[in-house]
Motif scaffolding. Structure first.
Motif, PDB file in Angstrom:
ATOM      1  N   LEU A 111     -31.145  10.161  64.539  1.00  0.00           N
ATOM      2  CA  LEU A 111     -30.010   9.660  65.310  1.00  0.00           C
ATOM      3  C   LEU A 111     -29.299   8.572  64.517  1.00  0.00           C
ATOM      4  CD1 LEU A 111     -28.469   9.677  68.072  1.00  0.00           C
ATOM      5  CD2 LEU A 111     -29.912   7.742  68.703  1.00  0.00           C
TER       6      LEU A 111
ATOM      7  N   GLY B  13     -25.967  12.874  66.484  1.00  0.00           N
ATOM      8  CA  GLY B  13     -27.219  13.567  66.220  1.00  0.00           C
ATOM      9  C   GLY B  13     -27.229  14.099  64.803  1.00  0.00           C
TER      10      GLY B  13
ATOM     11  N   ILE C 112     -28.509  12.985  72.922  1.00  0.00           N
ATOM     12  CA  ILE C 112     -27.791  13.213  71.669  1.00  0.00           C
ATOM     13  C   ILE C 112     -28.767  13.577  70.554  1.00  0.00           C
ATOM     14  CG2 ILE C 112     -26.243  12.183  69.966  1.00  0.00           C
ATOM     15  CD1 ILE C 112     -25.039  12.743  72.765  1.00  0.00           C
TER      16      ILE C 112
ATOM     17  N   GLY D 273     -25.706  16.229  69.294  1.00  0.00           N
ATOM     18  CA  GLY D 273     -24.300  16.086  69.659  1.00  0.00           C
ATOM     19  C   GLY D 273     -23.688  14.756  69.297  1.00  0.00           C
ATOM     20  N   VAL D 274     -22.621  14.410  70.024  1.00  0.00           N
ATOM     21  CA  VAL D 274     -21.857  13.184  69.770  1.00  0.00           C
ATOM     22  C   VAL D 274     -21.567  12.509  71.107  1.00  0.00           C
ATOM     23  CG1 VAL D 274     -19.753  12.215  68.751  1.00  0.00           C
ATOM     24  CG2 VAL D 274     -20.718  14.308  67.819  1.00  0.00           C
ATOM     25  N   ARG D 275     -21.557  11.193  71.109  1.00  0.00           N
ATOM     26  CA  ARG D 275     -21.224  10.454  72.331  1.00  0.00           C
ATOM     27  C   ARG D 275     -20.544   9.142  71.960  1.00  0.00           C
ATOM     28  NH1 ARG D 275     -24.475   9.251  77.894  1.00  0.00           N
ATOM     29  NH2 ARG D 275     -23.654   7.166  78.301  1.00  0.00           N
TER      30      ARG D 275
END
Length: 293
Positions: free
Chosen positions: A259, A249, A216, A221-223
């Motif tokens: 992060l 991110g 990430i 990105g996204v999680r």
């Protein structure tokens, strides 16, 4: 600089020697831990350096130190060993993948089980907790920029990290974050500038907690994960807790990546491996199911 070996294979023994030496920075201790002779460990390290084409260690005042290349290679070596140990059944951490989503199980030295299950980000829009929804909207509006007015609403609830050569560094811990609620504000303030793995709890536990961070962080990105873990609180023995975790991110003003981690303590977690009778009863002051008025 080393001459790179052609057609040479990196062995598990080389990786273990490198990772162990990076931790002890002492040849005798490394030999003792690995049950190997000094000649064998030296050969493993020399061969690995030859394959990599760079020195991994340097000796300064008769003390081993990681070179910049060694520090940059360490995380990858640890990850490879963890994956190999997981496949061979030698690790206390196991991972499974289904439909592109990851589930993890970790067992500590006392036999306590920890679980993590990844969920699709689309689940946030359909049934996400208010704070998780708010964080995703803020992140999108800010276009991943940490220092943006849209992020102000969630900054008190997140923990912000940078990634350094030695690991994840605490940059900011929100006063209303799950970390501050669970560990206390004094601990949270003292964590600034420290490494996430500074407590020496072991590579498997660190991989369980932070294994998802790197992708990430690097991709921006996204999680979304749901977790069940045992964590120390108020000086007591570790207690069970369930929470949802959103990884975002982000970008610092100078353009370097960061992060943002939003953890939301809640009983509303979906973890297939977690038995109903093992779900903890969370006190009202810890639960973060609703937005504060």
């Amino acid at each position: 600089m080393y001459q790179t070996k052609n057609n040479a294979d990196v062995t598990v023994a080389m990786l273990r020697a490198f990772v162990c030496m990076s931790r002890t920075l002492n040849l005798s201790k490394t030999c003792e831990e690995l049950g190997a002779t000094r000649q064998t460990v030296r050969r493993h390290l020399t061969d690995l350096e030859s394959i990599k084409g760079e020195r991994l260690f340097e000796v300064v005042d008769r003390q081993y130190r990681l070179t910049a290349h060694g520090a940059a290679s360490l995380e990858g070596a640890k990850s490879l060993l963890l994956h190999l140990d997981t496949w061979s059944g030698q690790s206390t951490l196991s991972k499974e993948f289904s439909g592109g989503l990851e589930s993890s199980r970790y067992v500590d030295g006392d036999g306590k089980e920890f679980f993590s299950q990844q969920h699709p980000v689309s689940k946030i829009a359909m049934e996400g907790l208010p704070l998780v929804k708010k964080a995703l909207v803020a992140w999108g509006t800010a276009e991943t920029r940490i220092e943006h007015e849209a992020m102000d609403a969630i900054r008190p609830y997140i923990v912000l990290y940078r990634k350094g050569p030695a690991g994840w560094v605490f940059v900011e811990v929100g006063q209303e974050s799950a970390y501050a609620r669970w560990f206390g504000w004094a601990w949270s303030r003292s964590a600034i500038g420290k490494l996430l793995n500074e407590d020496n709890v072991g590579d498997e536990f660190n991989e369980f907690i932070a294994g998802a961070y790197s992708r990430i962080y690097e991709e921006g990105g996204v999680r979304l994960d749901h977790l069940y873990a045992y964590l120390p609180r108020d000086g007591s023995d570790p207690l069970p807790v369930t929470f949802q975790r959103l990884l975002l991110g982000c970008v610092f003003p100078d353009g370097t990546p960061g992060l943002s981690v939003l953890a939301v303590i809640t009983s509303k977690v979906e973890i297939d491996a977690l038995k109903d009778e093992d779900r903890p009863i969370l006190s009202d002051e810890l639960v973060m199911d609703t937005l504060p008025i």
